[in-house]
Design an enzyme around this catalytic site. Structure first.
Site, mmCIF file in Angstrom:
data_model
loop_
_atom_site.group_PDB
_atom_site.id
_atom_site.type_symbol
_atom_site.label_atom_id
_atom_site.label_comp_id
_atom_site.label_asym_id
_atom_site.label_seq_id
_atom_site.Cartn_x
_atom_site.Cartn_y
_atom_site.Cartn_z
ATOM 1 N N GLY A 53 0.828 -1.180 0.000
ATOM 2 C CA GLY A 53 0.000 0.000 0.000
ATOM 3 C C GLY A 53 0.874 1.245 0.000
ATOM 4 O O GLY A 53 2.031 1.203 0.411
ATOM 5 N N SER A 54 0.326 2.346 -0.485
ATOM 6 C CA SER A 54 1.059 3.614 -0.427
ATOM 7 C C SER A 54 0.846 4.250 0.948
ATOM 8 O O SER A 54 0.037 3.784 1.737
ATOM 9 C CB SER A 54 0.580 4.538 -1.543
ATOM 10 O OG SER A 54 0.908 3.987 -2.790
ATOM 11 N N GLY A 55 1.580 5.310 1.213
ATOM 12 C CA GLY A 55 1.475 5.979 2.501
ATOM 13 C C GLY A 55 2.634 5.652 3.434
ATOM 14 O O GLY A 55 2.670 6.130 4.559
ATOM 15 N N HIS A 56 3.576 4.810 2.936
ATOM 16 C CA HIS A 56 4.739 4.424 3.747
ATOM 17 C C HIS A 56 6.026 5.029 3.206
ATOM 18 O O HIS A 56 7.114 4.577 3.534
ATOM 19 C CB HIS A 56 4.906 2.901 3.764
ATOM 20 C CG HIS A 56 3.675 2.154 4.148
ATOM 21 N ND1 HIS A 56 3.032 2.374 5.344
ATOM 22 C CD2 HIS A 56 2.968 1.193 3.509
ATOM 23 C CE1 HIS A 56 1.976 1.569 5.415
ATOM 24 N NE2 HIS A 56 1.918 0.847 4.320
ATOM 25 N N LYS A 104 5.415 -8.012 2.636
ATOM 26 C CA LYS A 104 5.184 -7.799 4.063
ATOM 27 C C LYS A 104 3.980 -8.644 4.474
ATOM 28 O O LYS A 104 3.013 -8.762 3.728
ATOM 29 C CB LYS A 104 4.925 -6.306 4.331
ATOM 30 C CG LYS A 104 6.099 -5.430 3.865
ATOM 31 C CD LYS A 104 5.972 -3.986 4.297
ATOM 32 C CE LYS A 104 4.729 -3.275 3.824
ATOM 33 N NZ LYS A 104 4.556 -3.267 2.346
ATOM 34 N N ASP A 109 -1.625 -8.411 1.095
ATOM 35 C CA ASP A 109 -0.367 -8.432 0.335
ATOM 36 C C ASP A 109 0.007 -9.868 -0.029
ATOM 37 O O ASP A 109 0.391 -10.156 -1.165
ATOM 38 C CB ASP A 109 0.766 -7.795 1.142
ATOM 39 C CG ASP A 109 0.541 -6.317 1.410
ATOM 40 O OD1 ASP A 109 1.362 -5.498 0.979
ATOM 41 O OD2 ASP A 109 -0.473 -5.979 2.054
ATOM 42 N N HIS A 218 -0.238 1.262 9.610
ATOM 43 C CA HIS A 218 -1.463 1.584 8.883
ATOM 44 C C HIS A 218 -2.443 2.374 9.709
ATOM 45 O O HIS A 218 -3.633 2.399 9.411
ATOM 46 C CB HIS A 218 -2.136 0.296 8.396
ATOM 47 C CG HIS A 218 -1.256 -0.507 7.511
ATOM 48 N ND1 HIS A 218 -0.463 -1.516 7.996
ATOM 49 C CD2 HIS A 218 -1.018 -0.425 6.185
ATOM 50 C CE1 HIS A 218 0.226 -2.027 6.989
ATOM 51 N NE2 HIS A 218 -0.086 -1.388 5.885
#
Lengths: 331, 211
Positions: A53-56, A104, A109, A218
């Site tokens: 996911g994005s945001g990391h 991960k 995922d 998250h």
């Protein structure tokens, strides 16, 4: 919600435009949302891809480059990418020596990467997978989806990327990746939640005087909540569960004190000073370290500690040249 | 057409209605997911089901419709919902063949194939506080109603009721799969977002078959 965005639905597409414009060393496939090296690595070498996911950020796209990843797939915020994206990445980067998927350990995922690996196998591409599950905050993992994959992923991408650059075969690269995954442990904490753009409000509310111990990446709640303590006591809460889970004495250790995205560097340095003192007291020898924002959770305030029980080979690969937006040295 | 059959048009109407219900409840699903997950379920499902609707007119057979819908979900949703809902519909499509209508029994067979595929992909059991806790009782109720001589429409209404009861029963459970499982005991007392969106699948079905 106060964010520097246009439309919440277009955050990923808009950010990819910025990545493409800012980094001449990568090429962005906007349709599949995959970030590739602008200059692919030499033929005959194992390719390494990751994604999530994005945001990391900077993980994973910021780790695409010489000595690290060949490609990274960007999902929606906190949402695993799809098998199509991963298959496109796998097919594009395969040099005939096979592809390692770095995953991960989150249910989504793992499932999406599994589907992609099945599709890649149908297309005749050899895929090996390593699943990172290093979060000691997850207790009783027999009754959960297992431990979460967090900070060790960054160290693994660096070390395995260097080994692939040297020309190791897929089996040895996978074995090394597994060894890094098995020897890394992390623990995180939060002072605030974060706001997913499409949700428009914080994922959880954390009162001014409380902190959340054992968070992932998250914005999800962690192990428990308690009154906020000083940096020294927070450092104890990160160090102790990690040392209780694995013996870090008698080996060179790589430490990462990571910011969750909303914590100033000065506070990370304060925390690192506390952490390193506790580790020295415990007889743990930190040979290499990173302090900064490497695997974040949007604008969450807080930090995480990752320790890797390394060996001389891992240290050598750690020191090898790397050139990516998120990590760069030796070139 | 007799009341014991499900037509291609009704199945398309089902998926269209599912997308509408998901869109109407997008914020609610995300709120449920914020409590025990990562606050993306509503947005993800809305994006995926809207994409499914754009392809509904392309299919001339039941298997093509369901497989395309499943593949669209897999390629647009991501997360856990993409593979799980996508596998459910793809496996349903694989079980029906290139027909334009299904008997109640054939529809049941497709549901079972879809659920089995979803469970294999998610490695999930009943009671893990997931979609499976709503889907399993719904399909059981559908079968029981058919066995009692009900027509397909009445059977879908029974299924929708059972799905809702299964969803409600997830509230006290401690999650053992997915992002919520990391919360341990703290996941108890919250309704599962996946089980909730699964009930919409059967609400939409009951409406689509009833028209």
């Amino acid at each position: 919600m106060k964010k520097l965005i246009n439309n919440p639905d277009n955050v990923i597409a808009d950010a990819l435009k910025g990545i493409a414009a800012s980094d001449k060393d990568v090429r962005v496939d906007f349709e599949n949302r995959v970030i590739y090296r602008a200059t692919p690595k030499d033929g005959g070498k194992v390719a390494i891809i990751s994604g999530g996911g994005s945001g990391h950020e900077p993980m994973h796209g910021g780790f695409v480059g010489t000595g690290m990843l060949d490609a990274a797939c960007a999902g929606e915020v906190f949402t695993s990418p799809t098998p199509d994206q991963m298959l496109a990445a796998t097919t594009t980067v395969d040099n005939g020596a096979g592809v390692l998927h770095i995953v991960k350990n989150y249910t989504g995922d793992v499932m999406n990467f599994e589907m992609a690996a099945e599709l890649a196998a149908d297309a005749g591409i050899e895929v090996a997978t390593v699943v990172v599950a290093d979060d000691v905050a997850v207790q009783d993992s027999l009754y959960t989806a297992g431990r979460r994959g967090v900070g060790t992923t960054v160290l693994l991408e660096k070390i395995v990327g260097a080994a692939a650059e040297e020309g190791g075969d897929l089996a040895s690269i996978q074995a090394l990746a597994q060894k890094v995954a098995d020897n890394g442990r992390s623990m995180g904490m939060a002072l605030t939640s974060c706001t997913v753009p499409s949700a428009g409000k914080p994922t959880f509310d954390l009162p001014e005087n409380e902190m959340e111990i054992g968070i992932g990446i998250h914005g999800e709640p962690g192990r428990h909540r308690e009154p906020i303590g000083d940096a020294h006591s927070v450092a104890e809460q990160l160090v102790q569960p990690i040392l209780a889970d694995l013996d870090f004495t008698g080996a060179p250790v790589i430490a990462m004190l990571n910011g969750m995205g909303g914590t100033p560097l000065i506070e990370l340095y304060v925390m690192y000073a506390e952490v390193i003192a506790l580790l020295e007291d415990a007889g743990v020898k930190v040979e290499r370290n990173l302090v900064g924002n490497y695997i974040t959770s949007l604008e969450m305030a807080g930090c995480s500690l990752t320790l890797l029980r390394a060996d001389d080979e891992m240290i050598r690969l750690w020191d090898a040249p790397v050139q990516s937006a998120g990590l760069r040295w030796g070139l | 057409m007799s009341a014991t059959e499900v037509t291609l048009d009704q199945l398309a109407a089902w998926l269209r209605r599912f997308a509408e219900i998901v869109e109407q409840n997008k914020a609610y699903l995300t709120d449920l997911d914020s409590a025990i997950g990562d606050a993306d379920h509503g947005a993800n499902m809305a994006r995926g089901t809207a994409a499914v609707v754009t392809h509904l007119d392309e299919a001339n057979t039941v298997d093509a419709l369901l497989k395309k819908a499943g593949m669209t979900l897999v390629s647009t949703v991501g997360g856990t919902s993409g593979p799980l809902y996508g596998t459910l519909l793809m496996k349903m499509g694989m079980a029906t063949g290139a027909v334009t209508e299904l008997s109640g029994e054939e529809f049941s067979k497709a549901f079972h194939a879809g659920l089995e595929g979803l469970i294999a992909r998610g490695k999930t059991e009943l009671g893990d506080k997931t979609m499976v806790d709503a889907l399993t009782p719904a399909i059981e109720a559908f079968d029981a109603a058919l066995a009692d001589g009900a027509d397909v429409h009445a059977a879908t209404e029974s299924a929708a009721k059972a799905a809702a009861a299964g969803r409600d029963a997830t509230t006290p459970l401690v999650a053992r799969k997915g992002r919520a499982s990391y919360l341990g005991e703290r996941s108890a007392g919250h309704m599962d977002p996946g089980a909730t969106s699964s009930t919409y699948l059967f609400d939409a079905l009951a409406e689509a078959i009833g028209t």
